[in-house]
Write a protein that holds these residues in place. Structure first.
Motif, short mmCIF file in Angstrom:
data_model
loop_
_atom_site.label_atom_id
_atom_site.label_comp_id
_atom_site.label_asym_id
_atom_site.label_seq_id
_atom_site.Cartn_x
_atom_site.Cartn_y
_atom_site.Cartn_z
N THR A 88 7.03 -0.77 -6.17
CA THR A 88 7.39 -0.61 -4.51
C THR A 88 7.78 0.85 -4.48
OG1 THR A 88 7.91 -2.89 -4.69
CG2 THR A 88 8.90 -1.24 -2.75
N ARG A 89 7.34 1.62 -3.52
CA ARG A 89 7.83 2.79 -3.16
C ARG A 89 9.31 2.52 -2.42
NH1 ARG A 89 3.33 2.58 -0.64
NH2 ARG A 89 4.32 2.72 1.36
N ARG A 90 10.30 3.42 -2.87
CA ARG A 90 11.76 3.31 -2.42
C ARG A 90 12.03 4.31 -1.60
NH1 ARG A 90 15.92 3.12 -5.57
NH2 ARG A 90 15.12 4.28 -7.24
N ARG A 91 12.85 3.77 -0.61
CA ARG A 91 13.30 5.22 0.33
C ARG A 91 14.61 5.74 -0.47
NH1 ARG A 91 13.06 0.87 4.32
NH2 ARG A 91 15.32 0.35 3.77
N ARG A 145 12.86 -0.64 14.73
CA ARG A 145 13.64 -0.72 13.57
C ARG A 145 14.87 -0.01 13.73
NH1 ARG A 145 13.13 -1.48 8.62
NH2 ARG A 145 14.14 -0.03 7.02
N THR A 162 17.55 2.27 12.79
CA THR A 162 17.78 3.48 11.95
C THR A 162 19.13 3.91 11.85
OG1 THR A 162 17.18 5.08 13.44
CG2 THR A 162 15.63 3.92 11.81
N GLU A 183 11.96 -6.57 -5.92
CA GLU A 183 12.15 -5.02 -5.50
C GLU A 183 13.49 -4.60 -6.35
OE1 GLU A 183 10.70 -3.68 -2.00
OE2 GLU A 183 9.11 -5.02 -2.93
N ARG A 243 17.70 -6.85 4.81
CA ARG A 243 17.64 -5.58 5.50
C ARG A 243 18.76 -4.83 4.91
NH1 ARG A 243 16.14 -1.84 9.50
NH2 ARG A 243 16.83 0.04 8.85
N GLU A 246 18.50 -4.08 1.44
CA GLU A 246 17.47 -2.92 1.11
C GLU A 246 17.97 -1.73 1.42
OE1 GLU A 246 13.40 -5.67 2.45
OE2 GLU A 246 14.62 -4.41 3.81
N ASP A 247 18.70 -1.59 2.62
CA ASP A 247 19.24 -0.16 3.11
C ASP A 247 20.26 0.47 2.19
OD1 ASP A 247 17.46 0.07 5.07
OD2 ASP A 247 18.76 0.38 6.70
N ASP A 305 12.33 -0.48 0.03
CA ASP A 305 11.44 -0.72 1.36
C ASP A 305 11.50 -1.93 1.87
OD1 ASP A 305 10.62 1.79 1.08
OD2 ASP A 305 8.53 1.53 0.14
N GLU A 326 11.93 -5.41 8.25
CA GLU A 326 11.55 -3.88 8.83
C GLU A 326 11.98 -3.83 10.30
OE1 GLU A 326 7.98 -0.87 8.75
OE2 GLU A 326 7.35 -2.85 9.06
#
Length: 495
Positions: A3-6, A61, A63, A274, A427, A430-431, A436, A443
Motif C-alpha cells: 500500500t502506498r502511504r501518505r 474528503r 482534510t 495496512e 479514517r 489512517e490519518d 491510505d 476516504e
C-alpha cells in the motif's frame, strides 16, 4: 501489493516502529477451506456505487487537522452492541436528543425510562433498519420485530448509565454518529476493520455443521463451509440507484431482488493489512467463534500466522494493558453478557463496568498520555432515534449510535455535532499513522480531529477520570445466575 502511504501525521512512534520491523516479511499463509471463497472484492467494493444524487453522497474528503505534531500513538476502538443515541443519550443536556417518538400510526409516544435488563431482543436486521427509518421519517420503529412492545421507545437517564454519562461530561460525546448500514451486527462490524461489508446485508442465515465445534475449536465463517449470508450482487450504477429509491419507499421486495447468497469468507483488504505493511502493531480482541469476530470472515487473516497472536480473546485486552503490551491499534469486542446487547438478560450495568474497568486501566497506565479511545455501538438494535440518517449508498447509513471519545487530548465536555460513522474511526487511524484509505467510505469520512484539541498544553495526568465500578444490585434472578456462565446464558444475545 504494498500500500502506498501518505506522509504520517504524527511525528513520534511510527518511524521507529517501521525501522524496528523492516526486516519482518509480512506474508499471509492461506490454507485450504472446505468451500472456496467468493471472488475477492475490489478495494472499493461495497455494493457500493453511490447514487448520482449529490445530496445523498458523503461529504467531500475532510482534510482539516492534518498536522505533524499529533501526540496519538495508541488507538483503541471499543465496539459495543445495539443501541441508538436517543436510547442512551437522548436526555443528555446539550445533545440533539428526544423525549418522545413517532410510531407508524402517527402517534407521538413518550420515551419511557429504559430498564437495565431487557429480556427480549428487538429487530435490527437490514430490513428492520430500512423499515424503521422509513425514508427519513423515523416513524416505524414499532414495526421492527417485537417493536409492538414499544420497548424500543425508551431512553436512559444519568442514573441508568452514570459512567457513560460521566465520560460525556469530561470528554467528547458524538451526537451525529451513524451506524454504517441499516443493520445488522456482523456486516456492521466489518466496517470497523474494512470500511465496507463486502456487500453483506445479514448475519448468518444458518449455523453450519462445523459452527458448534470442529477439532475442539469453534467454527465460524471461513472455518464453516455451510454458513451463508445474504449480500447485494455487484450492482451497476443504475441498479444501485434503483435499490436506494426502493429503500426510501420501503419496497423490500425490490431491494431483495438484488440479493444473492454467499459463503462469508472474503479476501478484501482490511486495516490490519495496512498496519502490517507499515510495520505498525495491532491486536483484535474478540471471542473465537463469536458472531462479531469478523476476522473469522477474512480468509487471509483467519488462515495466517496472525491468528491466535494478533486475533485473541477479549479477556486478553485488560491483561495486555496491565502488562504493558498495548499495541498501537486495538479493536476490543467485549464478550457476550458485557456488550450492552439487549435480550437474554444482559445487564447494562455489568456491561458498563466491563468497559470502565478497561478504560480505567489505560488511564492508570503509561499509555494514557498518547492514547485515543473510541467507544461506539455497532447498530441501532431496534431502538428509536429521531435523526434521519444520510443515505450514502445502498447499505445506509443506518440510525444514529452513541459515540464517546476519551483521551487526554479530547475536548473537554464537548458535544460533537460532526457527521461520523464507524468508518470515521478507521479514517482517524489512517490519518494518524499515515495510511491510505481502504474504500470510498473511509476516504470520504471525517477524520474526527474535531473531537480533539492538540494545541492545549499537555497535562494528561489532569485528564484522568478513573471511575468506580457500580454495584449492580437488584438484577433479576435469571440474570444474576447467568453471569456465572455468561457465554451459555447470553448466547441468544450474540447477533
Amino acid at each position: 501489493m504494498t500500500t502506498r502511504r501518505r506522509r504520517p501525521i504524527r511525528a513520534r512512534g511510527v518511524v521507529a516502529a517501521i525501522v524496528a520491523l523492516a526486516c519482518v516479511a509480512v506474508a499471509f499463509v492461506a490454507t485450504r477451506d472446505d468451500a472456496g471463497p467468493p471472488p475477492p472484492a475490489s478495494a472499493h467494493d461495497d455494493a457500493g456505487r453511490r447514487s448520482n444524487d449529490p445530496e445523498a453522497s458523503p461529504p467531500p474528503r475532510d482534510t482539516t487537522g492534518n498536522r505533524a505534531d499529533v501526540p496519538i500513538e495508541h488507538v483503541v476502538f471499543l465496539i459495543k452492541e445495539n443501541r441508538t443515541f436517543d436510547n442512551y443519550f437522548g436526555r443528555y443536556p446539550g445533545a440533539d436528543g428526544a423525549d418522545s417518538g413517532l410510531t407508524s400510526t402517527g402517534e407521538r409516544v413518550p420515551l419511557r425510562v429504559a430498564a437495565d435488563v431487557l429480556t427480549h431482543d428487538l429487530g435490527h436486521e437490514f430490513e428492520d433498519g430500512v423499515v424503521a427509518v422509513n425514508g427519513g421519517r423515523m416513524d416505524q420503529f414499532d414495526l421492527v420485530m417485537d417493536g409492538d412492545s414499544l420497548d424500543g421507545y425508551t431512553s436512559f437517564t444519568r442514573s441508568g448509565i452514570p459512567n457513560y454519562w460521566a465520560y460525556a461530561d469530561e470528554f467528547v460525546l458524538g451526537d451525529r454518529t451513524f451506524s454504517p448500514m441499516y443493520g445488522p451486527t456482523f456486516p456492521a462490524h466489518l466496517y470497523t476493520v474494512a470500511a465496507q461489508a463486502g456487500r453483506v446485508t445479514s448475519n448468518k442465515l444458518n449455523v453450519g455443521r462445523f459452527s458448534m465445534e470442529k477439532n475442539g475449536r469453534p467454527g465460524s465463517y471461513c472455518t464453516d463451509p455451510d454458513e451463508r449470508v445474504t449480500r447485494f450482487r455487484d450492482l451497476t450504477a443504475n441498479e444501485a440507484d434503483d435499490v436506494m429509491a426502493a429503500e426510501r419507499r420501503v419496497d423490500m421486495e425490490r431491494v431483495e431482488s438484488y440479493y444473492e447468497q454467499a459463503h462469508p469468507c472474503f479476501d478484501f483488504r482490511v486495516l490490519p493489512d495496512e498496519l502490517n505493511d507499515a510495520g505498525i502493531s495491532w491486536r483484535y480482541y474478540a471471542t473465537s467463534g463469536d458472531w462479531r469476530n469478523v476476522m473469522h470472515a477474512i480468509r487471509h487473516i483467519r488462515f495466517s500466522r496472525y491468528w491466535d497472536t494478533h486475533v485473541t480473546s477479549p479477556e486478553d485486552a485488560l491483561d495486555d494493558v496491565l502488562n504493558e503490551r498495548l499495541r498501537a491499534v486495538s479493536w476490543v469486542v467485549p464478550p457476550v453478557g458485557f456488550n450492552d446487547h439487549p435480550g437474554a438478560g444482559t445487564s447494562v450495568c455489568m456491561s458498563e463496568n466491563w468497559a470502565v474497568e478497561y478504560v480505567n486501566a489505560i488511564m492508570e497506565s503509561k499509555y494514557w498520555p498518547t492514547t485515543a479511545i473510541f467507544i461506539a455501538w455497532d447498530d441501532f438494535g431496534g431502538f428509536y432515534d429521531h435523526v434521519p440518517p444520510p443515505q450514502y449508498d445502498v447499505m445506509g447509513l443506518g440510525p444514529r449510535v452513541p459515540l464517546l471519545v476519551i483521551s487526554p487530548w479530547a475536548k473537554r465536555g464537548y458535544v460533537d455535532h460532526t457527521t461520523y460513522e464507524l468508518s470515521s474511526v478507521v479514517r482517524f487511524i489512517e490519518d494518524v499513522f499515515g495510511l491510505d484509505p481502504l474504500t470510498e467510505r473511509d476516504e470520504r469520512a471525517s477524520n474526527m480531529f474535531n473531537a480533539f484539541d492538540f494545541d492545549r498544553p499537555a497535562k494528561p495526568e489532569q485528564r484522568k477520570l478513573v471511575l468506580p465500578l457500580r454495584d449492580c444490585e437488584g438484577l433479576p434472578r435469571d440474570t444474576t445466575a447467568g453471569y456465572e456462565n455468561p457465554e451459555r446464558a447470553f448466547a441468544a444475545a450474540q447477533d
